[in-house]
Design an enzyme around this catalytic site. Structure first.
Site, mmCIF file in Angstrom:
data_model
loop_
_atom_site.group_PDB
_atom_site.id
_atom_site.type_symbol
_atom_site.label_atom_id
_atom_site.label_comp_id
_atom_site.label_asym_id
_atom_site.label_seq_id
_atom_site.Cartn_x
_atom_site.Cartn_y
_atom_site.Cartn_z
ATOM 1 N N ASP A 47 32.793 52.891 5.768
ATOM 2 C CA ASP A 47 32.278 52.749 6.518
ATOM 3 C C ASP A 47 31.740 54.150 6.354
ATOM 4 O OD1 ASP A 47 32.436 50.608 7.634
ATOM 5 O OD2 ASP A 47 34.398 51.532 8.853
HETATM 6 N N1 URA Z 1 37.903 48.699 7.354
HETATM 7 C C1 URA Z 1 36.538 50.038 7.889
HETATM 8 O O1 URA Z 1 37.000 48.914 9.095
HETATM 9 N N2 URA Z 1 36.416 50.623 7.431
HETATM 10 C C2 URA Z 1 36.185 50.866 6.797
HETATM 11 O O2 URA Z 1 35.367 51.427 6.027
HETATM 12 C C3 URA Z 1 36.498 50.054 5.509
HETATM 13 C C4 URA Z 1 37.835 49.163 6.308
#
Ligand code: URA
Length: 238
Positions: free
Chosen positions: A103
């Site tokens: 993310d």
């Molecule tokens: N899980 C998430 O919620 N975000 C990420 O960036 C990676 C795994």
């Protein structure tokens, strides 16, 4: 086999016009022999120099990036900066792509590769490639949360596979998952009433984020790391 001009464009030396000019000017050698014909056929394992400097002609590359917060994991985006902004030009021209996604606000280990088959296999849930994250959450985690992660959490649209939660401090834990659904780790913590405030990936299968690799920096994988990765993908006998 590939034309010399196309090879040089692919490894990021310049545009087709630029590399053709360099070749015609006699600035390019292939296996120590000056080549002035842009259409010269190359086997792609020859030693290359451009303007007296040796250049890396490999088309298959794998690298790790210590992703900072604030960048999208995408090959390109019309509005927002992406992780590609931190990488050298050859990464784009060779088609070196992120393996899965972190993310925008997640930091840490992001693997990129030119090998689409490797990427596909590493992301397949059937391969059970572990990813390890350090999570900081709201509130205090308890052994009940550890048990809930171990049992597999119902996230509404799917049931997350059992995951290992290791408590480090009341609001900090290591979490190991092998699935990689959208926002999965955040959704798992949300499901037990502890929204994530910080998420950092420390491991991806056999790869660990190198301590000395500062945020925003990248490096190519070592031979050992590359072999371990192919083995994890079930492609050990390359
Ligand atoms: N899980 C998430 O919620 N975000 C990420 O960036 C990676 C795994």
């Amino acid at each position: 086999m590939m034309r010399l001009d196309r090879w040089l464009v692919t490894i990021g030396i310049g545009s087709r016009t630029q590399v053709q000019k360099l070749i015609r000017q006699g600035q390019v050698t292939v296996n120590a022999v000056r080549v002035t014909d842009p259409s010269h056929a190359c086997g792609l394992s020859e030693a290359l120099t451009v303007s007296g400097r040796s250049v890396d002609g490999r088309l298959t590359r794998h690298l790790m990036l210590n992703k900072p917060a604030g960048l999208l994991t995408a090959a390109r985006d019309s509005r927002q900066p992406t992780v590609m902004n931190l990488l050298p030009p050859w990464c784009q021209s060779l088609g070196c792509m992120p393996v899965g996604r972190l993310d925008k606000d997640t930091t840490g280990l992001l693997l990129l590769t030119t090998d689409g088959e490797l990427s596909h296999r590493l992301l397949s849930p059937a391969r059970h490639v572990d990813k390890v994250y350090l999570a900081v959450v709201e509130g205090s985690l308890t052994q009940a949360d550890v048990a809930a992660f171990a049992a597999g959490l119902d996230l509404g649209d799917f049931i997350a596979a059992p995951a290992l939660l290791e408590l480090l401090a009341p609001s900090t834990a290591w979490v190991t998952v092998h699935e990689g659904k959208f926002h999965q780790v955040k959704r798992m913590f949300e499901a037990v009433g502890h929204p994530v405030t910080q998420l950092h990936r420390e491991r991806f299968g056999p790869l660990s984020l190198e301590d000395e690799l500062e945020e925003g920096r990248w490096r190519e994988l070592s031979e050992e790391e590359t072999e371990a990765l192919y083995a994890a993908a079930g492609m050990g006998e390359r």
